[in-house]
Design a protein around this motif. Structure first.
Motif, short mmCIF file in Angstrom:
data_model
loop_
_atom_site.label_atom_id
_atom_site.label_comp_id
_atom_site.label_asym_id
_atom_site.label_seq_id
_atom_site.Cartn_x
_atom_site.Cartn_y
_atom_site.Cartn_z
N ILE A 1 -0.52 6.18 -0.71
CA ILE A 1 0.50 4.89 -0.20
C ILE A 1 1.31 5.11 1.18
N VAL A 2 1.86 6.60 1.26
CA VAL A 2 2.35 6.42 2.92
C VAL A 2 1.27 6.18 3.79
N SER A 3 0.26 6.75 3.62
CA SER A 3 -0.70 6.56 4.85
C SER A 3 -1.22 5.07 5.11
N GLY A 4 -1.18 4.28 3.75
CA GLY A 4 -1.63 2.95 3.87
C GLY A 4 -0.48 2.08 4.47
N VAL A 5 0.91 2.62 4.18
CA VAL A 5 1.94 1.72 4.99
C VAL A 5 1.94 2.27 6.30
N ILE A 6 1.83 3.61 6.85
CA ILE A 6 1.77 4.02 8.22
C ILE A 6 0.56 3.18 9.24
#
Length: 83
Positions: free
Chosen positions: A72-77
């Motif tokens: 999820i964090v990688s998608g947001v980044i």
């Protein structure tokens, strides 16, 4: 945008799956132990059981939660850096 949606879906599924694994780790461990005894026999399964505990099943569940958060964090980044 599709990458963000996919990241949220995959990450959420991994997190929910991880929580379910942690919550039901004893039941999962016992079911695995029964199937292993039927598959390889009681004596061979006994050698493997010395190394296995429900704790390790829960450990895998915690890793699933961590992987879900990372996805999820990688998608947001990725979306934030594209803007």
């Amino acid at each position: 945008m599709v990458g963000l949606i996919a990241s949220f879906i995959v990450g959420s599924l991994a997190m929910v799956g991880g929580v379910l694994i942690v919550r039901h780790r004893v039941h999962l461990y016992e079911g695995t132990r029964r199937r292993q005894r039927r598959l390889v026999g009681r004596n061979a399964a006994g050698a493997f059981e010395r190394l296995q505990r429900p704790f390790w099943v829960g450990f895998v569940g915690v890793w699933f939660v961590a992987i879900g958060i990372a996805v999820i964090v990688s998608g947001v980044i990725r979306i934030a850096s594209a803007s």
